[in-house]
Design a protein around this motif. Structure first.
Motif: not given
Length: 180
Positions: A149-150, A153, A157
């Motif tokens: 999930q990180n 993200e 970005q």
């Protein structure tokens, strides 16, 4: 990453206390360790080299196959090193964890390739996995799944995309991050 964080805190503390020579001594020790342990991959980017060299070393030490292919112009990589550590670190850690649980020799391997198109950085990671072992091992961990999930993200970005596929004993992660 946790170890590096501890070292950086120590160096920061030494500098705050004006113990410059101690901070320099610690940095030299870290540099020597990195040079000794993380120089099998030489892309010219220290983050890539250290993470992928560590991957290769760890997988070889447990008799798992490892294939790494890098075809990059490192000067075109627009990601911050911190973000690159999150992306590669999480993917590689997941690969190592999954592959070391595999019993079938055909799937006891991992590969990662990093390349560039004219417009983007491309990362393709593939590894064998055994669904029942991964789920059993990670069911006790409250943080399971946060790493990917990180990664997602961070990729988003930068305006990129991430795709994950599970197919016949293989787990694949594909990432595309456009340049600037």
């Amino acid at each position: 990453l946790h170890d590096v964080n501890k070292h950086l805190r120590y160096i920061h503390q030494q500098l705050e206390q004006n113990k410059t020579s101690e901070a320099i001594k610690k940095k030299k020790k870290i540099d020597a360790s990195l040079e000794q342990n993380y120089n099998t991959i030489q892309s010219g980017n220290m983050v890539i080299d250290s993470i992928l060299s560590n991957m290769k070393s760890r997988l070889e030490s447990v008799n798992c196959g490892c294939e790494i292919c890098i075809n990059l112009d490192i000067h075109k990589i627009t990601l911050e090193d911190y973000d690159l550590v999150i992306i590669l670190g999480n993917i590689v850690d997941n690969q190592i964890e999954a592959v070391t649980l595999v019993e079938n020799e055909e799937y006891k391997k991992a590969s990662i390739s990093m390349s560039m198109s004219r417009q983007a950085l491309l990362i393709h990671a593939k590894n064998g996995y055994e669904e029942n072992k991964i789920n059993k091992k990670n069911s006790e961990k409250w943080f399971h799944g946060l790493g990917l999930q990180n990664v997602k993200e961070i990729v988003e970005q930068y305006g990129g995309s991430m795709t994950i596929q599970k197919n016949s004993g293989w787990f694949e992660t594909m990432i595309m991050i456009p340049f600037g």
